[in-house]
Design an enzyme around this catalytic site. Structure first.
Site, PDB file in Angstrom:
ATOM      1  N   ARG A 251       0.905  -1.180  -0.055  1.00 13.23           N
ATOM      2  CA  ARG A 251      -0.114  -0.013  -0.079  1.00 13.23           C
ATOM      3  C   ARG A 251       0.909   1.097  -0.073  1.00 13.23           C
ATOM      4  NH1 ARG A 251      -3.483  -2.849  -1.292  1.00 13.23           N
ATOM      5  NH2 ARG A 251      -5.485  -3.255  -0.568  1.00 13.23           N
ATOM      6  N   GLU A 280      -4.001   7.824  -5.254  1.00 12.99           N
ATOM      7  CA  GLU A 280      -4.229   6.898  -6.413  1.00 12.99           C
ATOM      8  C   GLU A 280      -5.445   7.327  -6.883  1.00 12.99           C
ATOM      9  OE1 GLU A 280      -3.871   2.745  -5.656  1.00 12.99           O
ATOM     10  OE2 GLU A 280      -1.932   2.964  -4.972  1.00 12.99           O
ATOM     11  N   HIS A 299      -1.314   0.216  -9.832  1.00 15.00           N
ATOM     12  CA  HIS A 299      -2.182  -0.693  -8.826  1.00 15.00           C
ATOM     13  C   HIS A 299      -2.678  -1.775  -9.735  1.00 15.00           C
ATOM     14  CE1 HIS A 299      -3.830  -0.516  -4.539  1.00 15.00           C
ATOM     15  NE2 HIS A 299      -3.623  -2.076  -4.951  1.00 15.00           N
TER      16      HIS A 299
END
Length: 338
Positions: A251, A280, A299
């Site tokens: 993360r 993000e 991601h």
């Protein structure tokens, strides 16, 4: 299908109470930006269940009151205050950090995740980026674009050391891949070593600096918790080799991003491969986009093909266990955050 509410008490710390007419069908809420594949599969396998789906917070608030089961990657947790019959949340992700702040509201709700879906493809990603960073493929691609022909000599990966922070299912798979490449594998995890893990040496949190100083590649595979918040900052980056690389597939909150940008820019470490970020999508103005020795991906490291099918395999197995009053798989301990 038998009524989902007819499940007997769960044998673990959670129990499923019969809070309504046991003859009524369970209501399953799919909260997802792309719910179609999940909904079709659930309706086919559980034809007696009431299935509603959407991705709008107003939809969630409208339906959560009488929902028994939620399947979602994440959702606005404020809606939980209206949940009267919620018994089980099946996350389509491995990480459920968004639920940790409201864990007190979920004392009587079972939470399960997608553990086991991501391991192989994330290990592929890590070994791929290890190779790309080691060979400096970003520069090789720039040379190709400029039609430059330059010689290059590189040490074999078998002479390098990889340090894996977090040896759960994903970290262990990365360790196996790295060991098959002949690399020395260092590991850091909570708890004791597990039999058969291909790890050459284990380190504790108190030995983190030594772990970092020995690693040519540092791979972060930890959940987002209060304990891992900014686990890697300026101090930890200064402990790494100047020739070392950081790979983050956990993360964005696990790394102090500003400190990382400074460390890379100053040559304190050689570079990084980053699939997760503090914000993000990564903002266009973030320097990481254009740093020559950084690989940025959106991601995607944990996205195998046929993702809904893989998640539904877990969901249906858990639905079977739920009906039978058996222990569910992939149960999350919200006190720990994973």
């Amino acid at each position: 299908m038998k009524d989902l509410t007819s499940a007997v008490e769960h044998r673990q710390e959670h129990r499923f109470a019969r809070s309504r007419d046991p003859r009524s069908a369970a209501k399953i809420l799919v909260y997802h930006p792309e719910p179609e594949d999940y909904v079709v599969g659930i309706r086919r396998a559980l034809p007696d269940a009431e299935v509603v789906f959407g991705s709008d917070p107003d939809f969630l608030r409208q339906h959560i009151g009488d929902t028994e089961i939620i399947l979602a990657p994440r959702f606005p947790v404020e809606a939980l205050q209206d949940a009267q019959r919620l018994k089980w949340i099946q996350s389509t992700n491995s990480g459920v950090d968004f639920l940790v702040p409201v864990r007190e509201r979920l004392k009587n709700t079972l939470v399960t995740n997608a553990r086991g879906v991501h391991g192989e493809v994330m290990a592929d990603y890590v070994l791929g980026t290890v190779t790309m960073l080691h060979w400096d493929f970003p520069d090789l691609l720039r040379q190709q674009a400029a039609q430059q022909w330059k010689p290059k000599f590189v040490d074999p990966l078998s002479g390098k050391t990889i340090g894996i922070v977090g040896l759960g299912a994903i970290g262990a798979e990365i360790a196996r891949r790295a060991k098959s490449a002949g690399m020395t594998v260092l590991g850091m995890r909570r708890g004791s070593a597990r039999l058969g893990e291909p790890v050459d040496q284990y380190y504790t949190r108190e030995e983190f600096d030594e772990f970092l100083s020995r690693s040519d590649f540092v791979v972060l595979v930890v959940p987002a918790t209060t304990e891992t918040y900014k686990l890697v900052g300026a101090k930890e980056l200064s402990a790494m080799k100047r020739s070392g690389y950081l790979i983050n597939i956990s993360r964005g909150s696990v790394v102090d991003e500003l400190a990382l940008i400074r460390a890379i820019g100053d040559g304190q470490i050689a570079g990084a491969a980053l699939d997760v970020f503090e914000v993000e999508p990564l903002p266009p103005t973030n320097p990481l986009w254009t740093m020559p020795n950084v690989i940025v991906t959106s991601h995607i490291a944990g996205n195998p093909t046929e993702y809904p099918r893989r998640i539904l395999e877990i969901f249906f197995e858990n639905a079977r266990r739920y009906l039978a009053g058996e222990d569910l798989i992939n149960v999350v301990n919200l006190a720990r955050g994973y």
